[in-house]
Scaffold this active site. Structure first.
Site, PDB file in Angstrom:
ATOM      1  N   ASP A 234       1.305   4.867  -7.196  1.00 24.57           N
ATOM      2  CA  ASP A 234       0.565   4.038  -6.250  1.00 24.57           C
ATOM      3  C   ASP A 234      -0.938   4.141  -6.584  1.00 24.57           C
ATOM      4  O   ASP A 234      -1.298   4.080  -7.756  1.00 24.57           O
ATOM      5  CB  ASP A 234       0.885   4.454  -4.800  1.00 24.57           C
ATOM      6  CG  ASP A 234       0.483   3.391  -3.782  1.00 24.57           C
ATOM      7  OD1 ASP A 234       1.307   2.524  -3.460  1.00 24.57           O
ATOM      8  OD2 ASP A 234      -0.666   3.420  -3.302  1.00 24.57           O
ATOM      9  N   TYR A 384      -8.128  -0.938  -0.260  1.00 27.29           N
ATOM     10  CA  TYR A 384      -7.657  -2.171  -0.905  1.00 27.29           C
ATOM     11  C   TYR A 384      -8.813  -3.149  -1.093  1.00 27.29           C
ATOM     12  O   TYR A 384      -8.946  -3.773  -2.145  1.00 27.29           O
ATOM     13  CB  TYR A 384      -6.535  -2.818  -0.068  1.00 27.29           C
ATOM     14  CG  TYR A 384      -5.215  -2.117  -0.234  1.00 27.29           C
ATOM     15  CD1 TYR A 384      -4.223  -2.652  -1.051  1.00 27.29           C
ATOM     16  CD2 TYR A 384      -4.967  -0.901   0.397  1.00 27.29           C
ATOM     17  CE1 TYR A 384      -3.003  -2.002  -1.226  1.00 27.29           C
ATOM     18  CE2 TYR A 384      -3.761  -0.242   0.227  1.00 27.29           C
ATOM     19  CZ  TYR A 384      -2.788  -0.794  -0.587  1.00 27.29           C
ATOM     20  OH  TYR A 384      -1.594  -0.144  -0.776  1.00 27.29           O
ATOM     21  N   HIS A 441       9.587   3.991  -5.094  1.00 27.19           N
ATOM     22  CA  HIS A 441       8.132   4.099  -5.128  1.00 27.19           C
ATOM     23  C   HIS A 441       7.608   5.492  -4.768  1.00 27.19           C
ATOM     24  O   HIS A 441       6.641   5.966  -5.349  1.00 27.19           O
ATOM     25  CB  HIS A 441       7.565   3.050  -4.171  1.00 27.19           C
ATOM     26  CG  HIS A 441       6.081   2.943  -4.200  1.00 27.19           C
ATOM     27  ND1 HIS A 441       5.394   2.371  -5.245  1.00 27.19           N
ATOM     28  CD2 HIS A 441       5.132   3.341  -3.313  1.00 27.19           C
ATOM     29  CE1 HIS A 441       4.097   2.412  -4.994  1.00 27.19           C
ATOM     30  NE2 HIS A 441       3.904   2.994  -3.827  1.00 27.19           N
TER      31      HIS A 441
END
Length: 471
Positions: A234, A384, A441
């Site tokens: 990630d 982000y 993930h």
């Protein structure tokens, strides 16, 4: 004689010029391939003129009774919506199942016991570039004679936390007790990304992955590690990648359980269009084909259906974050959905989202509680915007390759698959690429043993061939 000596001088001059050009080319190229260290100031207000306090202070997770009674009041007063019939997790977290999770949270989940679990590993804080950095630092309980522990920096992502590594840490610091080879034993450092968990959030704009990599590089040097390994998935993938670009002579090896390539060229496009028919032409293996095609379904549609959260967080994180920071149930719904679909996209077809097939509710709620008690959801979402607001493919780090020896563990249920043929254009020194038999993930939390074994074999390769010296 005069002519021949003149010719000799001219030849010498030409050689000197060529030599100078060669030296310039080599050094300028090397300089260009390194990412500049980002020396920022992320604290409140102006940077003070006095030297920063570089002491390392012990830290323990603690919560007050007031915080817990406030949490339970909010859980008691939660308003639930009614889900559509037979919608499972296709519309996001199913509120019928969410009620069950909240009931467990209120009546069975023991946060005080989980705090003891969190505090079983030594934790610390230290101020770097104006903000407090929280990290877990675990040394091996024992070392065979003549063996030194290898420092390993492990970096989490969103919506995870340092807790993701709690199951894998013992396998790396004490492999022999867990049936693994003890040829390589690690000293593990797991920091919280600034703005996540117990690391202070940046108070200024523009704190991106390069900023985080620079902070963690400073952390490792402060701990006395001049050479170390890094591991991440990630955002940890990008932070560790940037760290390898900033300090290629200090990072001995880079191990990743997620890879994404933002600089796509004509060959990528052609391999998407023609790769299924001519896989060998594009360096694709059978497993690549199985994971990538049909590309509309497994590539394009999956990106569109799974990336809505990223668009919100890359544009207006504070707006959406307000609700999540105010409601523990809203926070749980938002985070749990990711632990469902990112672990296995097929879990969307189950009413409980398959959440307890790979994780315990205690583990899931512990991660959520780290977000709740630290009040970090808004600052975690901002990461982000800081990384994506200037557009994909525009940053310097995206244009530079990575020369550090790289190992990639490719898990089958990762959201998007990146074949080695794509990855090697960015990571020019891949020495280990493995298709993992299962897992998604959140690999360190879901499949700690598989990931630990892959890290161990990767480090063994680097050490045996002394690959970091050949960079």
């Amino acid at each position: 004689e005069f002519c021949s000596s003149l010719a000799g001088i001219m030849l010498l001059e030409v050689l000197l010029v060529l030599g100078s050009l060669l030296i310039y080319f080599l050094f300028s190229k090397k300089k260009e391939e390194m990412l500049p260290f980002k020396d920022g100031w992320w604290g409140r207000g102006q940077k003070p003129v006095t030297k920063e306090d570089s002491s390392i202070r012990p830290f323990k997770v603690e919560t007050t009774e007031e915080e817990l009674s406030d949490l339970f009041r909010r859980l008691d007063q939660a308003r639930f919506s009614e889900p559509l019939e037979n919608s499972c997790f296709h519309y996001g977290t199913n509120s019928v199942h969410l009620r069950k999770v909240v009931s467990y949270w209120k009546n069975q989940f023991n946060w005080k016991k989980q705090v003891e679990v969190l505090n079983k590993f030594p934790q610390f804080k230290t101020k770097i570039q104006g903000i407090d950095i929280h990290f877990v630092h675990v040394k091996p309980p024992r070392l065979p004679e003549g063996q030194a522990a290898k420092p390993l920096l492990m970096v989490h992502g969103w919506p995870g936390s340092f807790y993701e590594f709690y199951k894998i840490i013992p396998l790396l610091t004490d492999p022999a007790s867990h049936g693994l080879s003890d040829e390589h034993i690690f000293e593990v450092i797991c920091p919280s990304i600034p703005g996540y968990g117990f690391s202070e959030a940046p108070h200024k704009k523009d704190f991106n992955s390069v900023s985080a990599a620079s902070v963690f590089y400073e952390l490792m040097l402060r701990l006395g590690f001049n050479e170390f390994y890094t591991q991440g998935g990630d955002w940890g993938w990008l932070i560790c990648t940037n760290l390898a670009q900033i300090a290629p002579n200090h990072v001995k090896g880079l191990h990743l359980n997620m890879v994404s390539v933002s600089k796509l060229g004509l060959t990528h496009l052609l391999s998407v269009l023609l790769g299924r028919c001519f896989p060998r032409l594009f360096g694709l293996q059978d497993e690549d084909i199985r994971r990538m095609f049909p590309f509309l379904k497994k590539g394009l549609y999956r990106i569109l259906s799974e990336s809505g959260y990223a668009h919100i967080q890359a544009t207006k994180p504070d707006t959406a974050g307000c609700g999540l920071n105010d409601s523990p149930v809203g926070l749980a719904a938002y985070i749990l959905e990711k632990f469902s679909s990112w672990t296995d996209i097929e879990f969307q077809n189950l009413e409980d989202g398959g959440l307890e097939r790979k994780f315990s509710l205690d583990d899931l709620l512990t991660n959520i509680m780290i977000y709740w008690v630290s009040g970090c959801i808004v600052s975690s979402m901002r990461f982000y915007k800081e990384n994506l607001q200037k557009g994909i493919g525009t940053q310097k780090h995206e244009k530079l390759t990575v020369q550090v020896p790289t190992g990639i563990a490719s898990f089958p249920n990762e959201i998007l698959h990146t074949p080695q043929a794509w990855a090697k254009k960015k990571y020019t020194n891949i020495i280990s690429f493995h298709f993992m038999p299962r897992g998604g993930h959140f690999a360190a939390l879901e499949e700690p043993e598989l990931l630990a074994k892959d890290i161990l074999q990767f480090v063994d390769k680097v050490e045996k061939e002394q690959l970091w010296k050949k960079k």
